[in-house]
Design a protein around this motif. Sequence first.
Motif, short mmCIF file in Angstrom:
data_model
loop_
_atom_site.label_atom_id
_atom_site.label_comp_id
_atom_site.label_asym_id
_atom_site.label_seq_id
_atom_site.Cartn_x
_atom_site.Cartn_y
_atom_site.Cartn_z
N VAL A 244 0.69 -1.41 0.01
CA VAL A 244 0.01 0.23 -0.08
C VAL A 244 0.73 1.26 -0.11
O VAL A 244 1.78 1.35 0.86
N GLN A 245 0.85 2.11 -1.06
CA GLN A 245 1.50 3.13 -1.19
C GLN A 245 0.94 4.33 -0.15
O GLN A 245 -0.08 4.25 0.24
N PRO A 246 1.79 5.15 0.53
CA PRO A 246 1.57 6.15 1.82
C PRO A 246 0.54 7.15 0.76
O PRO A 246 0.65 7.43 -0.36
N PRO A 247 -0.30 7.78 1.51
CA PRO A 247 -1.25 8.81 0.74
C PRO A 247 -0.62 9.85 0.30
O PRO A 247 -1.13 10.49 -0.70
N GLU A 248 0.76 10.13 0.67
CA GLU A 248 1.24 11.26 0.06
C GLU A 248 2.09 11.11 -0.99
O GLU A 248 2.45 11.81 -1.85
N VAL A 249 1.90 9.83 -1.74
CA VAL A 249 2.40 9.63 -2.98
C VAL A 249 1.38 10.29 -3.92
O VAL A 249 0.09 9.47 -4.08
N PRO A 250 1.49 10.74 -5.15
CA PRO A 250 0.57 10.99 -5.96
C PRO A 250 0.06 9.89 -6.63
O PRO A 250 0.67 8.95 -6.92
N ASP A 251 -1.29 9.87 -6.90
CA ASP A 251 -1.97 8.63 -7.50
C ASP A 251 -1.77 7.20 -6.59
O ASP A 251 -1.47 6.46 -7.20
N ALA A 252 -1.72 7.47 -5.41
CA ALA A 252 -1.30 6.26 -4.37
C ALA A 252 -2.29 5.33 -4.51
O ALA A 252 -3.62 5.54 -4.74
N LYS A 253 -1.84 3.80 -4.49
CA LYS A 253 -2.75 2.86 -4.61
C LYS A 253 -2.05 1.71 -4.12
O LYS A 253 -0.96 1.59 -3.58
N SER A 254 -2.78 0.50 -3.92
CA SER A 254 -2.56 -0.65 -3.46
C SER A 254 -2.13 -1.50 -4.63
O SER A 254 -2.66 -1.58 -5.69
N TYR A 255 -1.01 -2.57 -4.27
CA TYR A 255 -0.83 -3.61 -5.29
C TYR A 255 -1.11 -4.76 -4.42
O TYR A 255 -0.42 -4.87 -3.16
N GLU A 256 -1.96 -5.76 -5.18
CA GLU A 256 -2.06 -7.01 -4.51
C GLU A 256 -1.70 -8.15 -5.26
O GLU A 256 -2.03 -8.24 -6.40
N GLY A 257 -1.34 -9.18 -4.65
CA GLY A 257 -0.71 -10.37 -5.31
C GLY A 257 0.68 -10.14 -5.87
O GLY A 257 1.04 -9.21 -6.16
N ARG A 258 1.61 -11.29 -6.27
CA ARG A 258 2.90 -11.44 -6.53
C ARG A 258 3.17 -10.49 -7.70
O ARG A 258 3.71 -9.75 -7.87
#
Length: 85
Positions: free
Chosen positions: A35-49
């Motif tokens: 999970v990218q921190p909220p201060e990263v522009p366009d932050a999102k989560s990456y799930e799975g290998r």
Amino acid sequence: MSQQEVDAVRREFEALERGDLAWFEQWTTPDVVIVQPPEVPDAKSYEGRTAVAEAWADWPAQWEDFRLDLIEIIEQAFEAAGIQE
């Protein structure tokens, strides 16, 4: 946290820093999430290998000088990183 767990976390981060995504995918649990921190522009989560490996393949390209520095390992890091023993 055992020394074995600490060493596993270090190996995971070392693999990511050197761009060894094959090693990363081999030793990371299938349900890993970054999970990218909220201060990263366009932050999102990456799930799975595959998604997480793609994220690590893309992130260094966004900076001229990309480095990954592991500063501290805390108890939750082993489980949160999705590392298999």
